[in-house]
Design an enzyme around this catalytic site. Structure first.
Site, PDB file in Angstrom:
ATOM      1  N   THR A   1     -11.336   5.503  10.734  1.00 33.31           N
ATOM      2  CA  THR A   1     -11.441   4.856  12.055  1.00 33.31           C
ATOM      3  C   THR A   1     -10.832   5.719  13.163  1.00 33.31           C
ATOM      4  O   THR A   1     -10.986   5.426  14.335  1.00 33.31           O
ATOM      5  CB  THR A   1     -10.773   3.464  12.049  1.00 33.31           C
TER       6      THR A   1
ATOM      7  N   LYS B   1      -7.534   8.144  -1.221  1.00 37.70           N
ATOM      8  CA  LYS B   1      -8.769   8.659  -0.600  1.00 37.70           C
ATOM      9  C   LYS B   1      -9.310   9.862  -1.382  1.00 37.70           C
ATOM     10  O   LYS B   1      -9.351  10.992  -0.893  1.00 37.70           O
ATOM     11  CB  LYS B   1      -8.537   9.034   0.860  1.00 37.70           C
TER      12      LYS B   1
ATOM     13  N   LEU C   1     -11.523  12.619  -3.111  1.00 40.02           N
ATOM     14  CA  LEU C   1     -12.768  13.370  -2.882  1.00 40.02           C
ATOM     15  C   LEU C   1     -12.634  14.694  -3.617  1.00 40.02           C
ATOM     16  O   LEU C   1     -11.751  15.503  -3.311  1.00 40.02           O
ATOM     17  CB  LEU C   1     -13.006  13.621  -1.387  1.00 40.02           C
TER      18      LEU C   1
ATOM     19  N   ASP D   1     -17.306  15.520  -9.248  1.00 38.45           N
ATOM     20  CA  ASP D   1     -17.459  14.241  -9.947  1.00 38.45           C
ATOM     21  C   ASP D   1     -16.533  14.102 -11.153  1.00 38.45           C
ATOM     22  O   ASP D   1     -15.879  13.064 -11.331  1.00 38.45           O
ATOM     23  CB  ASP D   1     -18.913  14.075 -10.426  1.00 38.45           C
TER      24      ASP D   1
ATOM     25  N   GLN E   1      -3.416   3.256  17.123  1.00 39.37           N
ATOM     26  CA  GLN E   1      -4.660   2.554  16.774  1.00 39.37           C
ATOM     27  C   GLN E   1      -5.417   2.257  18.062  1.00 39.37           C
ATOM     28  O   GLN E   1      -4.837   1.757  19.024  1.00 39.37           O
ATOM     29  CB  GLN E   1      -4.346   1.238  16.036  1.00 39.37           C
TER      30      GLN E   1
ATOM     31  N   ARG F   1      -3.472  -5.693  15.162  1.00 40.88           N
ATOM     32  CA  ARG F   1      -2.244  -5.848  15.934  1.00 40.88           C
ATOM     33  C   ARG F   1      -2.074  -7.285  16.380  1.00 40.88           C
ATOM     34  O   ARG F   1      -2.941  -7.815  17.089  1.00 40.88           O
ATOM     35  CB  ARG F   1      -2.273  -4.945  17.188  1.00 40.88           C
TER      36      ARG F   1
ATOM     37  N   LYS G   1       0.849  -1.206   0.000  1.00 43.97           N
ATOM     38  CA  LYS G   1       0.000   0.000   0.000  1.00 43.97           C
ATOM     39  C   LYS G   1       0.879   1.250   0.000  1.00 43.97           C
ATOM     40  O   LYS G   1       1.741   1.411   0.855  1.00 43.97           O
ATOM     41  CB  LYS G   1      -0.906   0.000   1.233  1.00 43.97           C
TER      42      LYS G   1
HETATM   43  O1  C5P Z   1       0.975   0.882  11.154  1.00 40.06           O
HETATM   44  P1  C5P Z   1      -0.473   0.557  11.108  1.00 40.06           P
HETATM   45  O2  C5P Z   1      -0.768  -0.926  11.098  1.00 40.06           O
HETATM   46  O3  C5P Z   1      -1.290   1.292  12.151  1.00 40.06           O
HETATM   47  O4  C5P Z   1      -0.924   1.105   9.672  1.00 40.06           O
HETATM   48  C1  C5P Z   1      -2.265   1.158   9.287  1.00 40.06           C
HETATM   49  C2  C5P Z   1      -2.388   1.705   7.902  1.00 40.06           C
HETATM   50  O5  C5P Z   1      -3.758   1.721   7.556  1.00 40.06           O
HETATM   51  C3  C5P Z   1      -1.878   3.118   7.718  1.00 40.06           C
HETATM   52  O6  C5P Z   1      -1.330   3.191   6.400  1.00 40.06           O
HETATM   53  C4  C5P Z   1      -3.108   3.984   7.832  1.00 40.06           C
HETATM   54  O7  C5P Z   1      -3.020   5.146   7.047  1.00 40.06           O
HETATM   55  C5  C5P Z   1      -4.162   3.053   7.245  1.00 40.06           C
HETATM   56  N1  C5P Z   1      -5.511   3.303   7.700  1.00 40.06           N
HETATM   57  C6  C5P Z   1      -5.910   3.217   9.029  1.00 40.06           C
HETATM   58  N2  C5P Z   1      -7.204   3.476   9.371  1.00 40.06           N
HETATM   59  C7  C5P Z   1      -8.099   3.803   8.437  1.00 40.06           C
HETATM   60  C8  C5P Z   1      -7.714   3.877   7.104  1.00 40.06           C
HETATM   61  C9  C5P Z   1      -6.405   3.632   6.764  1.00 40.06           C
HETATM   62  O8  C5P Z   1      -5.092   2.901   9.896  1.00 40.06           O
HETATM   63  N3  C5P Z   1      -9.350   3.999   8.791  1.00 40.06           N
END
Ligand code: C5P
Length: 240
Positions: free
Chosen positions: A126, A73, A75, A78, A196, A187, A44
């Site tokens: 999130t 992402k 936005l 259109d 997170q 995790r 990603k």
């Molecule tokens: O390091 P970690 O596992 O927290 O990385 C999570 C990845 O997922 C990051 O690239 C973050 O930008 C992405 N992400 C997230 N929550 C979201 C959307 C994307 O953590 N809602």
């Protein structure tokens, strides 16, 4: 989704692991790809790397045969979203994110046409809770908004959504069997949660019905990244 689009459902446990290349330079990202080749399903490229040469690097990865997730992402109006998606398709991307506004998703789907790219709707970030959404002018409940946007994503013909692993159980029915559910906030047991908040282990997320798991720092900051990725894949395999 039109019947002519390929299925984006993962086949193997490895397919399900999405590794975010959240690093400052392409050199660092390239080193991570070298170390984890074959034990990661999708790389990603997100906002951080996009501003440091990440777009040509994403194309390079795709040319080398990797599945690439461009986390842009989108936005905008259109027409702009539609044309952006048309160009992203030419880059050979596998996954692309769009904010899950119904109009915006319809524009993205018009840009995709029948090209083999999986458009993912970002329902509600999130990192946002009901209070944050209220501060932004949304007075409803975040969980309800996530559901409304999931239904809209399906109606628009999107390939899937990004959501919290804690929401997967209730969203699967709304999303239907064909849309993929992609979940960050994962995790492995014993690893640092970092920023997170609402987390699940890889095994729990798979058991809940996630199709793809986005797992970054527990792998990218490990002393042995390859072993860390392999351990996650083994946990996914065991949960399937
Ligand atoms: O390091 P970690 O596992 O927290 O990385 C999570 C990845 O997922 C990051 O690239 C973050 O930008 C992405 N992400 C997230 N929550 C979201 C959307 C994307 O953590 N809602």
């Amino acid at each position: 989704m039109p019947a002519t689009l390929p299925s984006f459902k993962p086949e193997t446990a490895t397919d399900r692991l999405i590794l975010p290349l959240d690093v400052a330079t392409v050199e660092e990202a390239r080193a991570i790809v070298q170390e984890t080749k074959g034990v990661v399903g999708v790389y990603k490229v997100g906002m951080q790397l996009q501003f440091a040469g990440g777009l040509p690097f994403a194309e390079e990865l795709a040319r080398e045969g990797h599945r690439v997730f461009l986390d842009v992402k989108l936005l905008d109006i259109d027409n702009t979203v539609q044309k952006a998606v048309e160009n992203i398709i030419r880059m050979g991307m596998h996954f692309v994110t769009i904010h899950a506004y119904p109009k915006t998703m319809r524009a993205a789907v018009a840009g995709r046409g029948e090209a083999p790219v999986c458009l993912l709707g970002v329902t509600v970030l999130t990192s946002m809770d009901t209070e944050d959404m209220k501060a932004a002018g949304y007075n409803g409940d975040v969980e309800e908004l996530v559901k409304t946007r999931t239904i809209a994503a399906r109606a628009a013909g999107m390939g899937g959504i990004v959501c919290s692993p804690l929401e997967v159980g209730q969203l699967r029915e709304l999303a239907g069997p064909d849309m993929v559910l992609v979940t960050p906030g994962i995790r492995p047991a014993g690893s640092d949660a970092g920023d997170q908040k609402r987390i699940m282990t890889p095994g729990e997320a798979i058991a809940a019905g996630s199709d793809y798991l986005v797992i970054g720092r527990p792998i990218t900051q490990a002393a042995d990244r390859r072993a860390a990725a392999q351990a996650v894949v083994a946990e996914i395999e065991a949960a399937l």
